[in-house]
Design a protein around this motif. Structure first.
Motif, PDB file in Angstrom:
ATOM      1  N   GLU A 122       0.826  -1.212   0.000  1.00  0.00           N
ATOM      2  CA  GLU A 122       0.000   0.000   0.000  1.00  0.00           C
ATOM      3  C   GLU A 122       0.861   1.264   0.000  1.00  0.00           C
ATOM      4  O   GLU A 122       0.364   2.348   0.246  1.00  0.00           O
ATOM      5  CB  GLU A 122      -0.936   0.010   1.213  1.00  0.00           C
ATOM      6  CG  GLU A 122      -1.961  -1.103   1.193  1.00  0.00           C
ATOM      7  CD  GLU A 122      -2.891  -1.010  -0.007  1.00  0.00           C
ATOM      8  OE1 GLU A 122      -3.281   0.114  -0.377  1.00  0.00           O
ATOM      9  OE2 GLU A 122      -3.215  -2.055  -0.582  1.00  0.00           O
ATOM     10  N   PRO A 130       2.717   6.800   0.583  1.00  0.00           N
ATOM     11  CA  PRO A 130       1.515   5.964   0.446  1.00  0.00           C
ATOM     12  C   PRO A 130       0.890   6.120  -0.937  1.00  0.00           C
ATOM     13  O   PRO A 130       0.932   7.194  -1.534  1.00  0.00           O
ATOM     14  CB  PRO A 130       0.585   6.511   1.538  1.00  0.00           C
ATOM     15  CG  PRO A 130       1.072   7.885   1.819  1.00  0.00           C
ATOM     16  CD  PRO A 130       2.540   7.899   1.530  1.00  0.00           C
ATOM     17  N   GLU A 132      -2.494   4.694  -1.698  1.00  0.00           N
ATOM     18  CA  GLU A 132      -3.796   4.047  -1.557  1.00  0.00           C
ATOM     19  C   GLU A 132      -4.768   4.449  -2.647  1.00  0.00           C
ATOM     20  O   GLU A 132      -5.616   3.682  -3.046  1.00  0.00           O
ATOM     21  CB  GLU A 132      -4.447   4.376  -0.197  1.00  0.00           C
ATOM     22  CG  GLU A 132      -3.710   3.814   0.981  1.00  0.00           C
ATOM     23  CD  GLU A 132      -2.887   4.871   1.680  1.00  0.00           C
ATOM     24  OE1 GLU A 132      -3.067   6.069   1.409  1.00  0.00           O
ATOM     25  OE2 GLU A 132      -2.038   4.495   2.491  1.00  0.00           O
TER      26      GLU A 132
END
Length: 146
Positions: A122, A130, A132
């Motif tokens: 992720e 990150p 996501e």
């Protein structure tokens, strides 16, 4: 898409390998190969180089007799430099061929650094940001995020 993660500069890899045995392989992320070349260098030095000649070389006595006595050590280090250089060339040539062929169209690039993302994580394992919000099913999703 962004830069491929395997585009390494072969001259830099050779320079690093010349500075310390295995350092060029570490730059290429070839951990076992780096340890292998370092071990081969130590074993060759222990088995084939006279300790007195090695001590004389370290002390600065670089006469012809001393250089001939420690030649096996330089031979292994030279092979390590050539191996690291050729590995970097193969990776760079492969990355260029992949980008020209378009064979990496199914991979998704990180919107932050441009390197290929691992679909199981992720976050980007290269820049640790990150990721996501990226649709990993579509290869062009990272380009839209930019």
């Amino acid at each position: 898409m962004g830069q491929s993660l395997s585009q390494k500069r072969p001259w830099l890899v050779a320079l690093l390998a010349a500075l310390a045995t295995g350092l060029g392989h570490l730059y290429l992320r070839r951990w076992r190969r780096a340890v292998g070349w370092l071990a081969a260098s130590f074993v060759t030095t222990a088995l084939f180089v006279d300790p007195a000649a090695f001590d004389a070389f370290v002390a600065g006595s670089w006469g012809l007799e001393t250089l001939v006595a420690i030649a096996p050590m330089f031979f292994v280090v030279g092979l390590s430099i050539v191996d690291a250089y050729l590995l970097a060339r193969m990776q760079t040539d492969g990355a260029v061929a992949d980008s020209v062929d378009g064979s990496d169209t199914d991979s998704v690039a990180c919107p932050h650094c441009g390197n290929e993302l691992d679909p199981d994580l992720e976050f980007c394992h290269w820049c640790t940001n990150p990721v996501e919000g990226i649709d990993r099913d579509r290869p062009d999703a990272a380009d839209e995020e930019r």
